[in-house]
Design a protein around this motif. Sequence first.
Motif, PDB file in Angstrom:
ATOM      1  N   GLU A 146       1.235  -1.357  -0.135  1.00  9.00           N
ATOM      2  CA  GLU A 146      -0.414   0.106  -0.080  1.00  9.00           C
ATOM      3  C   GLU A 146       1.196   0.931  -0.305  1.00  9.00           C
ATOM      4  OE1 GLU A 146      -3.374   0.220   3.032  1.00  9.00           O
ATOM      5  OE2 GLU A 146      -3.710   1.687   1.943  1.00  9.00           O
ATOM      6  N   ASP A 186      -5.235   3.021  -1.981  1.00  7.22           N
ATOM      7  CA  ASP A 186      -6.423   3.796  -1.284  1.00  7.22           C
ATOM      8  C   ASP A 186      -6.274   5.595  -1.199  1.00  7.22           C
ATOM      9  OD1 ASP A 186      -6.935   5.686   1.667  1.00  7.22           O
ATOM     10  OD2 ASP A 186      -6.594   3.723   2.904  1.00  7.22           O
ATOM     11  N   HIS A 213      -9.227   1.161  -1.155  1.00  7.02           N
ATOM     12  CA  HIS A 213      -9.684   1.371   0.224  1.00  7.02           C
ATOM     13  C   HIS A 213     -10.427   2.887  -0.223  1.00  7.02           C
ATOM     14  CE1 HIS A 213      -6.435  -0.858   2.779  1.00  7.02           C
ATOM     15  NE2 HIS A 213      -7.349  -1.233   2.216  1.00  7.02           N
ATOM     16  N   ARG A 228      -9.329  11.745   8.960  1.00  8.09           N
ATOM     17  CA  ARG A 228      -9.827  11.426   7.898  1.00  8.09           C
ATOM     18  C   ARG A 228     -11.353  11.464   8.070  1.00  8.09           C
ATOM     19  NH1 ARG A 228      -7.413   6.486   5.204  1.00  8.09           N
ATOM     20  NH2 ARG A 228      -4.988   5.954   5.780  1.00  8.09           N
ATOM     21  N   GLU A 257     -11.751   2.689   5.068  1.00  5.82           N
ATOM     22  CA  GLU A 257     -10.908   2.779   6.131  1.00  5.82           C
ATOM     23  C   GLU A 257     -10.795   4.241   6.626  1.00  5.82           C
ATOM     24  OE1 GLU A 257      -6.544   0.865   5.858  1.00  5.82           O
ATOM     25  OE2 GLU A 257      -6.444   3.097   5.175  1.00  5.82           O
TER      26      GLU A 257
END
Length: 284
Positions: A146, A186, A213, A228, A257
């Motif tokens: 990632e 992501d 994600h 976030r 997420e």
Amino acid sequence: MRDLGKHPEACSINTATLGFQAPIETVIDAVARAGFGGIAPWRREVEGHDVSAIARRIREAGLTVSGYCRSTYIPALTEHDYKANVAANRRAIDDAAALGSPCFVMVVGGLPEGSKDISGARRQVAEATALLLDHGKNAGVKIALEPLHPVYAAERSCLSLLSEALDLCALIEGNCSDPWLGTIVDVYHLWWDPNLSRDLARAGRENRILGFHACDWLVPTSDILNDRGMMGDGVIDVPQIRQMVEDSGYEGSVEVEIFSVNNWWRRPIDETLRTCRERLATST
Ligand code: ZN
């Protein structure tokens, strides 16, 4: 692009979104109740517990595992510590296999404390990823690198760009039609990349997208790690990125997420799950 309102099996929750307020068993049941088809647990919820019992609970709730988070950081100042980091990740990959996770998510780590050698850190990551890929193949678990936003390069991930992750995959595994090494896309980490469309098309062509994600980038952001946003509350065009990901051939889970210490982590998990499920349908 799939209508996520009509595809619960494509909707997954990364358990970090719920702030680790409840034991994993409670979380599994709540996620299933809220109309998700998948879950991505963290090691802190699994290690030291009966992994096969957790796996059974997930199966019996009708959920699949979309990923297992996440690796011990690789780079270290000494050979001894580097080997310990690799060994910890081998054990975690075994747990991923026991959980029935298709992949093990690797956040590779940044600079070891006191180091200024980011090239050296990247070399260690490349070497360790090759070792862990072998272990993953034997265990039946794919390795998912990632890339993280470059703001984390010092402390969390010296791997920043999707193109870098794809280059590393190609370097280690070569070109193959059914790879065991791939990447997580992501949106929080990649949305700003001017080459995102080009690199997502490549990732799809090379069959390297192992997870997607979703969250959002709030403006202003009060905490670069733990502020976030929920999809739709920030500046990322999440549906546009998902469209590119699915156009590239990705058919896997869309995993929410959200690290949100002062907002979502303080809310009841059922409320957060309900909102995630709605926003998957409307804003993702
Ligand atoms: Zn992620």
